[in-house]
Design an enzyme around this catalytic site. Sequence first.
Site, mmCIF file in Angstrom:
data_model
loop_
_atom_site.group_PDB
_atom_site.id
_atom_site.type_symbol
_atom_site.label_atom_id
_atom_site.label_comp_id
_atom_site.label_asym_id
_atom_site.label_seq_id
_atom_site.Cartn_x
_atom_site.Cartn_y
_atom_site.Cartn_z
ATOM 1 N N ASP A 1 -1.721 6.829 6.265
ATOM 2 C CA ASP A 1 -2.818 6.013 5.747
ATOM 3 C C ASP A 1 -3.133 4.998 6.840
ATOM 4 O OD1 ASP A 1 -4.493 4.180 4.582
ATOM 5 O OD2 ASP A 1 -3.192 3.717 2.870
ATOM 6 N N LYS B 1 -13.095 -1.166 6.247
ATOM 7 C CA LYS B 1 -12.398 -2.123 7.086
ATOM 8 C C LYS B 1 -12.898 -2.056 8.530
ATOM 9 C CE LYS B 1 -9.282 -2.259 3.504
ATOM 10 N NZ LYS B 1 -8.224 -1.672 2.722
ATOM 11 N N TRP C 1 0.821 -1.222 0.000
ATOM 12 C CA TRP C 1 0.000 0.000 0.000
ATOM 13 C C TRP C 1 0.853 1.271 0.000
ATOM 14 C CZ3 TRP C 1 -4.283 -0.192 -2.199
ATOM 15 C CH2 TRP C 1 -5.168 -1.259 -2.026
#
Length: 356
Positions: free
Chosen positions: A168, A192, A102
Amino acid sequence: MPRAHNFSAGPAALPTEVMAEIQHDLLDYRGTGMSVMEISHRSSTFMDIASRAEHSLRQLLCISNDYHVLFLQGGARLQFTMIPLNLAAPGEVVEYVETGIWSQKALREAERLRDAKSVASAHDHIPSESTWRRHSGSKYLYITSNETISGVQYHEFPSVDSVPLVVDASSDFLTRPMEVDRFGLIYACAQKNFGPSGLATVIVRKDLCPEPLEHESEYLNYSTHAKSTSMFNTPNTFAWYIAGLMFDWISAQGGLKEMQTQCQLKSQKLYDLIDRSALYRSVIEPRFRSSVSVTFTLVDDALNRRLLDEAENAGIHHLKGHRAVGGFRASLYNGVPMQAVDALVEFIADFEQRKS
Ligand SMILES: *Cc1c(COP(=O)(O)O)cnc(C)c1O
């Protein structure tokens, strides 16, 4: 109705109590005779839902008035674009710590837009701060708090004073307390830990949000969304409403400290079993292991398919690792109850017994 044991990495399990509340409100939101998804985002009913959600999030994380709290569309990945556009000018340096897939993807996008530099690069651990190659004149330093794919997590955030720290937090947002003041910008997609997909929450220090210049996009600018309370265009109202329910659910559980305790208990049960086992293996060093994304492999890869099939038969779903790394992954987000983890632990212990 029985609920599956769902370990999906995202979109992911939501608490049954929250799902039941959504179901209860679905056709008639509090006597309006309409669903939240059927009403105007400008109606007082929705404005109230929206501002209460923001208020609850501010309370959970103790977010001061120095920060905007935005509810934006485009998930996490639109932020890969908006962050460099808003926090740096063309040609300016921005820094990224690569700890997995990511953060790498975020860096690749930033490289298209600004002078983005990698400060350190690893995929199965967090490189020590003393090894970071810092760059002068940088506008921010970017990290990924939990690498969802490999299962590597920062348990301590770096202390960066010279430039705003951007994080993030997509896969571990609201699974533990965070000192917001240490960050210039924190963001997370909802699917999530706090809702359905398509929504992202961005907490950004007000001084980092200049107005768009003449030749710059108005839409991709944080101050545009801040000025219109995230209603510059029609927001994802239903997801925003669910996020509000999740914030309230988290505070009713006891808040972020309690979420953290639960997460640690859930993941420890799995890691204990993996570490005792001769069949399962974790490739991540214990001090970097994630308490939300537990990854493991089988010593004998030939058994992979059988484990997944038998898990499905036992009502245990979405254990398959990300296609980039293979193996297995159990995501233990806020919506995954302890009894699902107990069922998983029992299943994988039993699987090992039967295979040895
Ligand atoms: C899931 C995830 C993303 C991508 O989220 P989208 O909403 O699909 O854009 C980005 N970063 C991390 C750390 C993630 O876990």
